[in-house]
Enzyme design. Structure first.
Site, PDB file in Angstrom:
ATOM      1  N   ASP A  39     -27.433 -26.579  20.001  1.00  0.00           N
ATOM      2  CA  ASP A  39     -27.439 -27.310  21.268  1.00  0.00           C
ATOM      3  C   ASP A  39     -26.300 -26.799  22.149  1.00  0.00           C
ATOM      4  OD1 ASP A  39     -27.289 -29.219  23.341  1.00  0.00           O
ATOM      5  OD2 ASP A  39     -28.071 -30.786  22.036  1.00  0.00           O
ATOM      6  N   HIS A  64     -31.170 -28.214  21.964  1.00  0.00           N
ATOM      7  CA  HIS A  64     -31.252 -29.440  22.743  1.00  0.00           C
ATOM      8  C   HIS A  64     -32.715 -29.808  22.982  1.00  0.00           C
ATOM      9  CE1 HIS A  64     -29.226 -32.425  25.218  1.00  0.00           C
ATOM     10  NE2 HIS A  64     -30.216 -32.295  26.091  1.00  0.00           N
TER      11      HIS A  64
END
Length: 278
Positions: free
Chosen positions: A217, A248
């Protein structure tokens, strides 16, 4: 805190990120253009009626929430907290999935003070609009709005029934803030961006809290992950899972081992934290 790191055989997710008891009125599937859609086009099997509900913001204003009611209620409710793109089809699908598992699921429009009914894609133009809305967003007011949604949920499932919050991205941070600021029975945070900025509130976590973060992420880098893990390490009611192959948005924007593992862990966590139907 329980901490676990895992490697999942998943394709990395795209790295785009992505308030007294309220008076309420329910609206049909046909809503004004500025209102959120009343129903997901792919409601999960086991979901009952879907609709929108209008809630008082306590200041002569009101906001809407998408509501997905279970065909077979389990006596619990869950409030689904949006990403920066609004109450999108993906967010409604998450609500429908939990409704199919027995929860009364509500997804409030938390950008209503900025642009009611906003629903954005991941296009370059929409991402710019999402970040512009985020600049105007007041987290404290949003937590007050969520508290009003929780109050409404208690009206539907009962004053003593358990109510959880679950959020992704922006909503993931708000789920953490709900655990520290308002009365909820459990909180689940998927890749909550910015939690490290509010770790001074960690000692006020007042309910079981589950966090899921992807190691890839780009909005929660290794430094932020370490700050979160280190600060929450002494909390026995906090669990953090890191997914080595996930980026993400993996819970709403990909079908992967990471997503399904996270969902399985979440349902087990909610069962353990919320107990059976009251």
């Amino acid at each position: 805190m329980t901490s676990q790191s895992m490697t999942a055989a998943s394709t990395p997710a795209e790295s785009t990120p992505a308030e007294s008891t309220p008076a309420a009125s329910t609206s049909a599937a046909s809503t004004p253009a500025a209102s959120m859609p009343a129903a997901s086009t792919s409601a999960a099997s086991g979901t009952g009626a879907v609709s929108t509900v209008t809630l008082s913001a306590g200041d002569e204003h009101s906001f809407q929430a998408y509501v997905s009611r279970p065909a077979r209620p389990n006596g619990r409710a869950i409030v689904i907290l949006q990403e920066i793109f609004g109450v999108t089809h993906a967010i409604r699908d998450v609500a429908d999935r939990y409704a199919a598992e027995g929860y009364l699921a509500l997804a409030p429009d938390l950008f209503w003070r900025i642009r009611p009914g906003i629903e954005l894609s991941h296009s370059k133009e929409d991402i710019a609009l999402a970040f512009e809305a985020l600049k105007q967003f007041d987290e404290s007011l949003a937590v007050q709005d969520i508290a009003r949604v929780v109050d409404y949920a208690h009206q539907e499932v009962g004053p003593d029934a358990p109510v959880a919050v679950l959020g992704m991205c922006l909503g993931g941070k708000l789920a953490y803030l709900c655990a520290t600021r308002i009365d909820v029975d459990a909180a689940v945070s998927f890749y909550g961006v910015g939690i490290e900025k509010n770790l001074d509130e960690a000692d006020r976590v007042a309910c079981p809290l589950l966090l899921h973060i992807g190691a890839r992420d780009t909005y929660i880098d290794a430094t932020a992950r370490e700050q979160i893990a280190h600060t929450l390490a002494t909390r026995p009611d906090v669990t953090l899972h890191v997914y080595e192959e996930a980026g993400h948005g993996f819970y709403t924007r990909e079908t992967s081992t990471s997503r399904e593992t996270a969902h399985t862990r979440t349902t087990a966590f909610l069962d353990a934290s919320l107990g059976g139907a009251p």
